[in-house]
Design a protein around this motif. Structure first.
Motif, PDB file in Angstrom:
ATOM      1  N   ARG A 213     -15.762 -27.127 -13.342  1.00 36.83           N
ATOM      2  CA  ARG A 213     -15.308 -27.566 -14.579  1.00 36.83           C
ATOM      3  C   ARG A 213     -14.161 -28.577 -14.143  1.00 36.83           C
ATOM      4  NH1 ARG A 213     -10.793 -25.123 -16.442  1.00 36.83           N
ATOM      5  NH2 ARG A 213     -10.683 -23.605 -14.974  1.00 36.83           N
ATOM      6  N   LYS A 214     -13.509 -28.713 -13.202  1.00 32.96           N
ATOM      7  CA  LYS A 214     -12.264 -29.658 -13.047  1.00 32.96           C
ATOM      8  C   LYS A 214     -12.837 -30.845 -12.410  1.00 32.96           C
ATOM      9  CE  LYS A 214      -9.237 -25.684 -12.146  1.00 32.96           C
ATOM     10  NZ  LYS A 214      -8.335 -24.976 -11.035  1.00 32.96           N
ATOM     11  N   LEU A 215     -13.935 -30.839 -11.717  1.00 32.10           N
ATOM     12  CA  LEU A 215     -14.523 -32.093 -11.131  1.00 32.10           C
ATOM     13  C   LEU A 215     -15.715 -32.676 -11.482  1.00 32.10           C
ATOM     14  CD1 LEU A 215     -13.566 -30.912  -7.219  1.00 32.10           C
ATOM     15  CD2 LEU A 215     -12.415 -32.377  -8.680  1.00 32.10           C
ATOM     16  N   GLY A 216     -16.400 -31.737 -12.571  1.00 34.12           N
ATOM     17  CA  GLY A 216     -17.490 -32.262 -12.927  1.00 34.12           C
ATOM     18  C   GLY A 216     -18.741 -31.413 -12.514  1.00 34.12           C
ATOM     19  N   ALA A 217     -19.745 -31.258 -13.402  1.00 30.16           N
ATOM     20  CA  ALA A 217     -20.841 -30.308 -13.079  1.00 30.16           C
ATOM     21  C   ALA A 217     -21.766 -30.784 -11.759  1.00 30.16           C
ATOM     22  CB  ALA A 217     -21.682 -30.242 -14.362  1.00 30.16           C
ATOM     23  N   ASP A 218     -21.691 -32.014 -11.503  1.00 33.72           N
ATOM     24  CA  ASP A 218     -22.663 -32.439 -10.649  1.00 33.72           C
ATOM     25  C   ASP A 218     -21.902 -32.586  -9.217  1.00 33.72           C
ATOM     26  OD1 ASP A 218     -24.852 -32.722 -12.397  1.00 33.72           O
ATOM     27  OD2 ASP A 218     -24.324 -34.865 -12.925  1.00 33.72           O
ATOM     28  N   PHE A 219     -20.567 -32.422  -9.171  1.00 33.33           N
ATOM     29  CA  PHE A 219     -19.881 -32.740  -7.741  1.00 33.33           C
ATOM     30  C   PHE A 219     -20.286 -31.821  -6.700  1.00 33.33           C
ATOM     31  CE2 PHE A 219     -16.673 -32.584  -4.714  1.00 33.33           C
ATOM     32  CZ  PHE A 219     -16.535 -33.907  -4.483  1.00 33.33           C
ATOM     33  N   ILE A 220     -20.580 -30.736  -7.076  1.00 37.42           N
ATOM     34  CA  ILE A 220     -21.137 -29.673  -6.254  1.00 37.42           C
ATOM     35  C   ILE A 220     -22.397 -29.194  -6.461  1.00 37.42           C
ATOM     36  CG2 ILE A 220     -20.804 -27.147  -5.101  1.00 37.42           C
ATOM     37  CD1 ILE A 220     -17.696 -27.547  -5.740  1.00 37.42           C
ATOM     38  N   ARG A 221     -23.355 -29.285  -5.760  1.00 37.19           N
ATOM     39  CA  ARG A 221     -24.871 -29.191  -6.002  1.00 37.19           C
ATOM     40  C   ARG A 221     -25.139 -27.715  -5.268  1.00 37.19           C
ATOM     41  NH1 ARG A 221     -27.063 -34.906  -4.211  1.00 37.19           N
ATOM     42  NH2 ARG A 221     -29.022 -33.799  -5.086  1.00 37.19           N
ATOM     43  N   ASN A 222     -26.282 -27.265  -5.729  1.00 35.83           N
ATOM     44  CA  ASN A 222     -26.524 -26.069  -4.860  1.00 35.83           C
ATOM     45  C   ASN A 222     -28.261 -25.973  -4.878  1.00 35.83           C
ATOM     46  OD1 ASN A 222     -26.910 -25.401  -8.036  1.00 35.83           O
ATOM     47  ND2 ASN A 222     -27.799 -23.305  -7.168  1.00 35.83           N
ATOM     48  N   VAL A 223     -28.722 -25.434  -3.512  1.00 35.61           N
ATOM     49  CA  VAL A 223     -29.970 -24.991  -3.592  1.00 35.61           C
ATOM     50  C   VAL A 223     -30.210 -23.450  -4.124  1.00 35.61           C
ATOM     51  CG1 VAL A 223     -31.870 -24.826  -2.101  1.00 35.61           C
ATOM     52  CG2 VAL A 223     -30.396 -26.575  -1.773  1.00 35.61           C
ATOM     53  N   ARG A 224     -30.939 -23.233  -4.920  1.00 36.77           N
ATOM     54  CA  ARG A 224     -30.850 -21.982  -5.580  1.00 36.77           C
ATOM     55  C   ARG A 224     -31.315 -20.990  -4.731  1.00 36.77           C
ATOM     56  NH1 ARG A 224     -30.765 -20.121 -10.712  1.00 36.77           N
ATOM     57  NH2 ARG A 224     -31.184 -22.242 -11.329  1.00 36.77           N
ATOM     58  N   GLY A 225     -30.511 -19.725  -4.434  1.00 42.38           N
ATOM     59  CA  GLY A 225     -30.611 -18.745  -3.390  1.00 42.38           C
ATOM     60  C   GLY A 225     -30.222 -18.903  -2.031  1.00 42.38           C
ATOM     61  N   VAL A 226     -29.808 -20.252  -1.891  1.00 38.61           N
ATOM     62  CA  VAL A 226     -29.554 -20.709  -0.489  1.00 38.61           C
ATOM     63  C   VAL A 226     -28.160 -20.847  -0.159  1.00 38.61           C
ATOM     64  CG1 VAL A 226     -29.957 -22.288   1.489  1.00 38.61           C
ATOM     65  CG2 VAL A 226     -31.891 -21.537  -0.179  1.00 38.61           C
TER      66      VAL A 226
END
Length: 235
Positions: A213-226
């Protein structure tokens, strides 16, 4: 960072535990050789703060006056290095003689800090040892337009300051220290909580949401379940 404090002096231990946790570190504290060896054999820490004059067991009395100076703490350090464990170690000891400092460094310590010391200096040495261990010379962490300063605990984006809580900062620092490295929920929890802390089941998800929310939705990415990562391709 998750730190292990090996210190038998209750006053020093309680003071360091409070100060380091206030700085956002997850800290576990043990007070004797047996507990230190058990913790290091079963848990992963980012850095160890090691006193040298330790009793061999929690129930033991103070070491005998004629015991070899620092032999208990050195045994912990040598055992760690003998099994190939590269966890950074900073010796914190009142033993200030040149020979004792040399012995500690030669046994595998990454740094040696003589008591009494200022907390700011300890913090600076933790940062310096952590940089060397990560292979970084630059004190600042940066990715894209986001910059994180471990020394001042300030974060900026595009030159504008971003206000983070201590635990939000800890999560972001863990991710930015190794861009592209995938960190699981459990690994991030290790950076946030010590043994005695209550771990909320969704805490990491909450901190990640707040950071996005503070840095942008795409700044931290994720691999679902990992897990989660910052940067390009996952490594």
């Amino acid at each position: 960072m998750r730190l292990l404090l090996v210190e038998d002096d209750r006053m020093i231990g309680e003071s360091l535990r409070a100060a380091l946790k206030l700085e956002g570190h997850a800290l576990d504290w043990v007070r004797d050789v047996a507990a230190a060896q058990a913790a290091l054999a079963t848990e992963r820490f980012d850095l160890v703060l090691l006193d040298l004059g330790l009793p061999p067991e929690r129930a033991s009395a103070e070491p005998a006056a004629d015991a070899p100076a620092g032999s208990e703490g050195l045994a912990v350090l040598r055992g760690l290095r003998a099994r190939g464990d590269t966890t950074p170690v900073i010796v914190i000891s009142a033993r200030e003689a040149l020979g004792q400092r040399v012995a500690g460094l030669d046994a595998g310590a990454d740094d040696y800090l003589v008591k009494p010391f200022e907390f700011d200096e300890l913090q600076a040495r933790i940062r310096a040892v952590s940089r060397r261990h990560a292979g970084r010379a630059q004190p600042l962490l940066a990715h894209g337009d986001v910059t994180l300063d471990p020394a001042t605990r300030q974060v900026s984006q595009g030159g504008r300051p971003v206000t983070l809580s201590a635990r939000e900062f800890a999560v972001l620092e863990a991710l930015m220290t190794r861009p592209g490295a995938l960190l699981s929920r459990a690994q991030l929890e290790d950076r946030l909580y010590g043994w005695g802390d209550a771990v909320e089941s969704n805490a990491v998800s909450v901190y990640i949401h707040q950071l996005r929310r503070k840095l942008g939705a795409d700044f931290i990415r994720n691999v679902r379940g990992v897990g989660y990562f910052v940067g390009g391709a996952v490594v």
